[in-house]
Scaffold this motif. Sequence first.
Motif, short mmCIF file in Angstrom:
data_model
loop_
_atom_site.label_atom_id
_atom_site.label_comp_id
_atom_site.label_asym_id
_atom_site.label_seq_id
_atom_site.Cartn_x
_atom_site.Cartn_y
_atom_site.Cartn_z
N ASN A 63 34.76 55.19 36.46
CA ASN A 63 34.36 53.40 37.37
C ASN A 63 33.77 52.70 35.86
O ASN A 63 34.66 51.60 36.48
CB ASN A 63 34.90 53.42 39.11
N ARG A 64 32.62 52.57 36.43
CA ARG A 64 31.76 51.92 35.10
C ARG A 64 32.43 51.25 34.10
O ARG A 64 32.26 49.95 33.75
CB ARG A 64 30.19 52.43 35.00
N ARG B 238 26.40 64.06 43.57
CA ARG B 238 27.45 63.53 44.12
C ARG B 238 28.36 62.65 43.55
O ARG B 238 28.18 61.69 43.11
CB ARG B 238 27.10 63.05 45.74
N ILE B 239 29.77 62.46 43.95
CA ILE B 239 31.14 62.18 42.86
C ILE B 239 31.57 61.41 43.90
O ILE B 239 31.48 61.91 45.05
CB ILE B 239 30.94 61.92 41.61
N THR B 240 32.03 60.11 43.72
CA THR B 240 33.58 59.51 44.31
C THR B 240 34.66 58.96 43.86
O THR B 240 34.24 59.37 42.54
CB THR B 240 32.52 58.26 45.20
N VAL B 241 35.70 60.10 44.85
CA VAL B 241 36.47 60.06 44.17
C VAL B 241 37.41 58.96 44.65
O VAL B 241 38.05 58.76 46.37
CB VAL B 241 37.24 60.97 43.86
N GLY B 242 38.13 57.84 43.94
CA GLY B 242 39.02 56.81 44.57
C GLY B 242 40.62 56.96 44.88
O GLY B 242 40.86 57.69 43.11
N GLY B 243 41.42 56.97 45.08
CA GLY B 243 42.59 56.72 44.93
C GLY B 243 44.06 56.17 45.99
O GLY B 243 43.64 55.45 46.49
N PRO C 189 35.62 61.22 49.11
CA PRO C 189 37.01 60.70 48.89
C PRO C 189 36.90 59.26 49.53
O PRO C 189 36.74 58.71 50.23
CB PRO C 189 38.26 61.70 49.32
N HIS C 190 37.29 58.74 48.21
CA HIS C 190 37.28 57.09 48.83
C HIS C 190 38.37 56.88 47.81
O HIS C 190 38.91 56.24 47.26
CB HIS C 190 36.39 56.06 47.12
N VAL C 191 39.85 57.22 49.14
CA VAL C 191 41.63 56.99 48.77
C VAL C 191 41.46 55.95 49.61
O VAL C 191 41.46 55.54 51.23
CB VAL C 191 41.63 58.35 49.20
N ALA C 192 42.62 55.24 49.44
CA ALA C 192 42.91 53.97 50.70
C ALA C 192 44.13 54.93 51.51
O ALA C 192 44.29 56.06 51.98
CB ALA C 192 44.98 52.95 49.65
N PRO D 288 29.59 49.61 51.65
CA PRO D 288 30.17 48.50 50.52
C PRO D 288 30.88 49.35 49.39
O PRO D 288 31.29 48.82 48.79
CB PRO D 288 28.95 48.20 50.23
N GLY D 289 30.15 50.22 49.25
CA GLY D 289 30.69 51.18 48.18
C GLY D 289 32.27 51.81 48.08
O GLY D 289 32.73 51.99 47.17
N TYR D 290 32.82 51.77 49.27
CA TYR D 290 33.92 52.10 49.62
C TYR D 290 34.86 50.96 49.08
O TYR D 290 36.00 51.03 48.54
CB TYR D 290 34.23 52.03 51.05
N ALA D 291 34.80 49.60 49.48
CA ALA D 291 35.28 48.09 49.72
C ALA D 291 35.31 48.23 47.58
O ALA D 291 36.99 47.88 46.91
CB ALA D 291 35.03 47.19 49.47
N VAL D 292 34.44 48.26 46.75
CA VAL D 292 34.15 48.52 45.66
C VAL D 292 35.51 49.03 45.23
O VAL D 292 35.84 49.30 43.17
CB VAL D 292 32.42 48.52 45.49
N SER D 293 35.48 50.76 45.30
CA SER D 293 35.95 51.85 44.66
C SER D 293 37.07 51.65 44.77
O SER D 293 38.12 51.49 43.94
CB SER D 293 35.78 52.86 45.76
N GLN D 294 37.72 50.95 46.33
CA GLN D 294 39.71 50.15 46.45
C GLN D 294 40.14 49.15 45.04
O GLN D 294 40.88 48.59 45.03
CB GLN D 294 39.38 49.93 47.52
#
Length: 146
Positions: A8-9, A42-47, A67-70, A88-94
């Motif tokens: 993501n970065r 620990r990682i986050t996974v968007g989707g 899991p940072h999925v919609a 707030p990290g969830y909104a950034v991932s989205q």
Amino acid sequence: MGHALMENRHGLFVDSRVSEANGSAERDMAQAMVTDVPGRHRITVGGDKNFDTKGFVAGLQELNATPHVAQNTSRRRSAIDRRTTRHPGYAVSQRIRKRIEEGFGWIKEVALQRRARHRGKERVGWQFTLAAAAYNLIRLPKLLSA
């Protein structure tokens, strides 16, 4: 069907794979790629909404991934709860998860991958991986200048 894992970065592809298209191929490949991420941090996974299933979310949690999925709330209950969405990290991932579509757009238009030129998963796989690597090379000068 081509699948990619993006950091993501920087927006660079870190893994790419090809599978046969079926109803769960995206989720299965995503779990396989997350499993192969080096290290145990620990990682986050968007989707997108396709990834909002109980099995996928539980599988990611077993892999020490958030899991940072919609959320898919159309006519059903989402597997992503308020504990995840309140940060707030969830909104950034989205917001950032849409960046992967730029890479897929480049691969389809510039790298001419809209239709496979070869037959077989192995040949299409190396073709897709080469296109993903080329996208990373195109993206690097923009990152280095910033």
